[in-house]
Design a protein around this motif. Structure first.
Motif, PDB file in Angstrom:
ATOM      1  N   LEU A  73       0.780  -1.212   0.193  1.00 18.29           N
ATOM      2  CA  LEU A  73      -0.041   0.057  -0.136  1.00 18.29           C
ATOM      3  C   LEU A  73       0.901   1.228  -0.025  1.00 18.29           C
ATOM      4  CD1 LEU A  73      -2.754   0.988   0.006  1.00 18.29           C
ATOM      5  CD2 LEU A  73      -2.765   1.201   2.476  1.00 18.29           C
ATOM      6  N   ALA A  74       2.083   1.126   0.797  1.00 23.86           N
ATOM      7  CA  ALA A  74       2.816   2.477   0.829  1.00 23.86           C
ATOM      8  C   ALA A  74       3.463   2.626  -0.372  1.00 23.86           C
ATOM      9  CB  ALA A  74       3.853   2.204   1.948  1.00 23.86           C
ATOM     10  N   THR A  75       3.778   1.769  -1.314  1.00 27.09           N
ATOM     11  CA  THR A  75       4.319   2.143  -2.529  1.00 27.09           C
ATOM     12  C   THR A  75       3.431   2.663  -3.818  1.00 27.09           C
ATOM     13  OG1 THR A  75       3.909  -0.209  -3.517  1.00 27.09           O
ATOM     14  CG2 THR A  75       6.200   0.344  -2.210  1.00 27.09           C
ATOM     15  N   ARG A  76       1.858   2.633  -3.196  1.00 26.98           N
ATOM     16  CA  ARG A  76       1.061   3.064  -4.169  1.00 26.98           C
ATOM     17  C   ARG A  76       0.357   4.360  -3.641  1.00 26.98           C
ATOM     18  NH1 ARG A  76      -2.533  -1.139  -7.093  1.00 26.98           N
ATOM     19  NH2 ARG A  76      -1.257  -3.174  -6.789  1.00 26.98           N
ATOM     20  N   LEU A  77       0.297   4.542  -2.177  1.00 29.09           N
ATOM     21  CA  LEU A  77      -0.390   5.863  -1.630  1.00 29.09           C
ATOM     22  C   LEU A  77       0.613   6.272  -0.510  1.00 29.09           C
ATOM     23  CD1 LEU A  77      -3.564   6.729  -1.431  1.00 29.09           C
ATOM     24  CD2 LEU A  77      -3.669   5.102   0.341  1.00 29.09           C
ATOM     25  N   ALA A  78       0.698   7.573  -0.587  1.00 31.17           N
ATOM     26  CA  ALA A  78       1.188   8.514   0.448  1.00 31.17           C
ATOM     27  C   ALA A  78       0.254   9.361   1.013  1.00 31.17           C
ATOM     28  CB  ALA A  78       2.390   9.153  -0.209  1.00 31.17           C
ATOM     29  N   VAL A  79       0.338   9.645   2.538  1.00 33.69           N
ATOM     30  CA  VAL A  79      -0.616  10.448   3.033  1.00 33.69           C
ATOM     31  C   VAL A  79      -0.019  11.616   3.921  1.00 33.69           C
ATOM     32  CG1 VAL A  79      -2.225  10.153   4.792  1.00 33.69           C
ATOM     33  CG2 VAL A  79      -1.882   8.062   3.424  1.00 33.69           C
ATOM     34  N   LEU A  80      -0.431  12.607   3.884  1.00 30.46           N
ATOM     35  CA  LEU A  80      -0.196  13.452   4.788  1.00 30.46           C
ATOM     36  C   LEU A  80      -1.284  13.974   5.654  1.00 30.46           C
ATOM     37  CD1 LEU A  80       1.685  16.168   5.568  1.00 30.46           C
ATOM     38  CD2 LEU A  80       0.069  17.536   4.060  1.00 30.46           C
ATOM     39  N   ARG A  81      -0.918  13.697   7.101  1.00 32.15           N
ATOM     40  CA  ARG A  81      -2.089  13.616   7.959  1.00 32.15           C
ATOM     41  C   ARG A  81      -2.003  15.131   8.421  1.00 32.15           C
ATOM     42  NH1 ARG A  81      -1.066   9.111  12.369  1.00 32.15           N
ATOM     43  NH2 ARG A  81      -3.144   9.970  12.849  1.00 32.15           N
ATOM     44  N   GLN A  82      -3.397  15.515   9.074  1.00 26.45           N
ATOM     45  CA  GLN A  82      -3.658  16.996   9.475  1.00 26.45           C
ATOM     46  C   GLN A  82      -2.562  17.117  10.646  1.00 26.45           C
ATOM     47  OE1 GLN A  82      -7.160  19.472  11.032  1.00 26.45           O
ATOM     48  NE2 GLN A  82      -7.839  18.017   9.382  1.00 26.45           N
ATOM     49  N   GLU A  83      -2.544  16.164  11.606  1.00 31.16           N
ATOM     50  CA  GLU A  83      -1.729  16.476  12.853  1.00 31.16           C
ATOM     51  C   GLU A  83      -0.534  15.284  12.845  1.00 31.16           C
ATOM     52  OE1 GLU A  83      -4.312  15.741  15.835  1.00 31.16           O
ATOM     53  OE2 GLU A  83      -5.575  17.563  15.582  1.00 31.16           O
ATOM     54  N   HIS A  84       0.446  15.763  13.121  1.00 29.36           N
ATOM     55  CA  HIS A  84       1.711  15.094  13.077  1.00 29.36           C
ATOM     56  C   HIS A  84       2.089  14.740  14.664  1.00 29.36           C
ATOM     57  CE1 HIS A  84       1.445  16.609   9.147  1.00 29.36           C
ATOM     58  NE2 HIS A  84       1.596  17.555   9.637  1.00 29.36           N
ATOM     59  N   ASP A  85       2.197  13.400  14.754  1.00 31.04           N
ATOM     60  CA  ASP A  85       2.730  13.060  16.188  1.00 31.04           C
ATOM     61  C   ASP A  85       3.972  12.292  16.127  1.00 31.04           C
ATOM     62  OD1 ASP A  85       0.343  13.868  17.459  1.00 31.04           O
ATOM     63  OD2 ASP A  85      -0.873  12.125  16.816  1.00 31.04           O
ATOM     64  N   LEU A  86       4.937  12.841  16.462  1.00 30.27           N
ATOM     65  CA  LEU A  86       6.368  12.323  16.464  1.00 30.27           C
ATOM     66  C   LEU A  86       6.949  12.595  17.688  1.00 30.27           C
ATOM     67  CD1 LEU A  86       7.947  12.896  12.881  1.00 30.27           C
ATOM     68  CD2 LEU A  86       7.223  10.748  13.896  1.00 30.27           C
ATOM     69  N   ALA A  87       7.193  11.411  18.480  1.00 31.09           N
ATOM     70  CA  ALA A  87       7.988  11.512  19.729  1.00 31.09           C
ATOM     71  C   ALA A  87       9.436  11.711  19.444  1.00 31.09           C
ATOM     72  CB  ALA A  87       7.964  10.287  20.498  1.00 31.09           C
ATOM     73  N   ALA A  88      10.085  11.095  18.477  1.00 38.64           N
ATOM     74  CA  ALA A  88      11.617  11.197  18.412  1.00 38.64           C
ATOM     75  C   ALA A  88      12.135  12.704  17.887  1.00 38.64           C
ATOM     76  CB  ALA A  88      12.119   9.999  17.156  1.00 38.64           C
ATOM     77  N   ARG A  89      12.977  13.059  18.390  1.00 37.76           N
ATOM     78  CA  ARG A  89      13.670  14.320  17.817  1.00 37.76           C
ATOM     79  C   ARG A  89      14.370  13.964  16.464  1.00 37.76           C
ATOM     80  NH1 ARG A  89      17.932  18.506  19.750  1.00 37.76           N
ATOM     81  NH2 ARG A  89      16.591  20.605  19.480  1.00 37.76           N
ATOM     82  N   LEU A  90      13.852  14.643  15.485  1.00 37.80           N
ATOM     83  CA  LEU A  90      14.381  14.312  14.048  1.00 37.80           C
ATOM     84  C   LEU A  90      14.810  15.620  13.375  1.00 37.80           C
ATOM     85  CD1 LEU A  90      11.554  12.079  12.778  1.00 37.80           C
ATOM     86  CD2 LEU A  90      13.587  11.153  13.666  1.00 37.80           C
ATOM     87  N   THR A  91      15.645  15.453  12.602  1.00 42.24           N
ATOM     88  CA  THR A  91      16.163  16.494  11.729  1.00 42.24           C
ATOM     89  C   THR A  91      15.043  16.534  10.437  1.00 42.24           C
ATOM     90  OG1 THR A  91      17.608  15.283  10.253  1.00 42.24           O
ATOM     91  CG2 THR A  91      18.663  16.274  12.260  1.00 42.24           C
ATOM     92  N   VAL A  92      15.238  17.683   9.579  1.00 45.39           N
ATOM     93  CA  VAL A  92      14.174  17.663   8.515  1.00 45.39           C
ATOM     94  C   VAL A  92      14.623  16.585   7.648  1.00 45.39           C
ATOM     95  CG1 VAL A  92      13.767  19.136   6.451  1.00 45.39           C
ATOM     96  CG2 VAL A  92      13.837  20.133   8.686  1.00 45.39           C
ATOM     97  N   ARG A  93      15.914  16.295   7.439  1.00 44.01           N
ATOM     98  CA  ARG A  93      16.470  15.495   6.341  1.00 44.01           C
ATOM     99  C   ARG A  93      16.001  14.143   6.796  1.00 44.01           C
ATOM    100  NH1 ARG A  93      19.736  14.268   2.302  1.00 44.01           N
ATOM    101  NH2 ARG A  93      20.373  16.260   1.803  1.00 44.01           N
ATOM    102  N   ASP A  94      16.235  13.708   8.143  1.00 39.75           N
ATOM    103  CA  ASP A  94      15.532  12.456   8.533  1.00 39.75           C
ATOM    104  C   ASP A  94      14.186  12.276   8.382  1.00 39.75           C
ATOM    105  OD1 ASP A  94      18.311  11.803   9.792  1.00 39.75           O
ATOM    106  OD2 ASP A  94      17.645  12.529  11.884  1.00 39.75           O
ATOM    107  N   LEU A  95      13.479  13.218   8.538  1.00 37.72           N
ATOM    108  CA  LEU A  95      12.134  13.192   8.360  1.00 37.72           C
ATOM    109  C   LEU A  95      11.715  12.950   6.800  1.00 37.72           C
ATOM    110  CD1 LEU A  95       9.181  13.528   9.397  1.00 37.72           C
ATOM    111  CD2 LEU A  95       9.241  15.705   8.729  1.00 37.72           C
TER     112      LEU A  95
END
Length: 252
Positions: A73-95
């Motif tokens: 499914l992930a190779t056919r469909l990409a999703v941007l959610r309205q709310e983003h819940d990420l616990a990890a501290r990521l850089t922009v490039r990592d994300l």
């Protein structure tokens, strides 16, 4: 094509999406519009397998989204959610690199790196690539999540209110990029928008929802009308054609 048949999603006894049958993303850019609580985001979330419906089905081409394997499914469909819940501290490039995971399985190739670099540049994020997400403004963070979605390079893109927190310059840039993805890469885009004029300007088809149901569907010329918008929002809206596009104005 994304096909939705007799789809119903309830919270307690209230149907937020009420027996919807619909073909989505037949080509180009499809915008979902309507008042708060219309069911737009819930419909998108069910199609994206973020929510499970009480009744009905959703398919992406031949795939039942609630039975398909996650990677397929992930190779056919990409999703941007309205709310983003990420616990990890990521850089922009990592994300943004997470968008390549369905392809690389955690072992990025030179092609994956090139895709990430290209998307960062297109969304004006190259200079922020090594900054942590919690060091960004709301608009910068929103662009980073959009970049992750675009880096996934799927045929179908589902974006729930991608213009949140963006200034006019970056909002136009995002819509132009989605339009280009549809026109030159064959992507099929479904986007929830609150700005009627952005929907009118950039989409091939508009689907208007109210009360969990589809109340109008068609090209902007058929949906962006005083009659449809009055029924949707309960206010009188003046509609003009400017440079070939329908423009809605409420004077109060």
């Amino acid at each position: 094509m994304i096909t939705v048949r007799s789809l119903t999603k309830q919270y307690d006894d209230a149907a937020v999406v009420d027996d919807v049958t619909l073909d989505l993303a037949t080509a180009g850019v499809t915008a979902l519009i309507g008042p708060n609580g219309a069911g737009k985001s819930t419909l998108l979330s069910v199609v994206a397998r973020l929510l499970r419906p009480e009744r009905g089905t959703a398919h992406v081409d031949d795939l039942d989204v609630h039975r398909a394997g996650s990677r397929e499914l992930a190779t056919r469909l990409a999703v941007l959610r309205q709310e983003h819940d990420l616990a990890a501290r990521l850089t922009v490039r990592d994300l943004v690199s997470f968008g390549r995971f369905p392809h690389s399985r955690g072992r990025p190739t030179t092609e994956d790196v090139a895709v990430v670099d290209d998307v960062l540049a297109r969304l004006d994020l190259t200079g922020l690539a090594h900054r942590f997400l919690d060091q960004l403004s709301g608009g910068q963070r929103q662009r980073a999540f959009i970049a992750m979605t675009l880096a996934q390079q799927t045929e179908y893109l589902l974006l729930d209110e991608p213009l949140n927190n963006l200034d006019l310059t970056h909002a136009v840039a995002i819509m132009r990029m989605l339009r280009t993805a549809a026109d030159t890469l064959g992507a099929r885009v479904v986007v929830v928008l609150h700005d009627i004029n952005f929907a009118s300007r950039w989409s091939d088809e508009i689907i208007a929802m109210a009360g969990g149901r589809v109340v109008a569907q068609g090209p902007p010329t058929e949906v962006v009308t005083p009659e449809v918008l009055r029924g949707l929002y309960g206010v009188d809206v003046h509609v003009e054609t400017v440079r070939g596009h329908r423009v809605a104005v409420h004077y109060g």
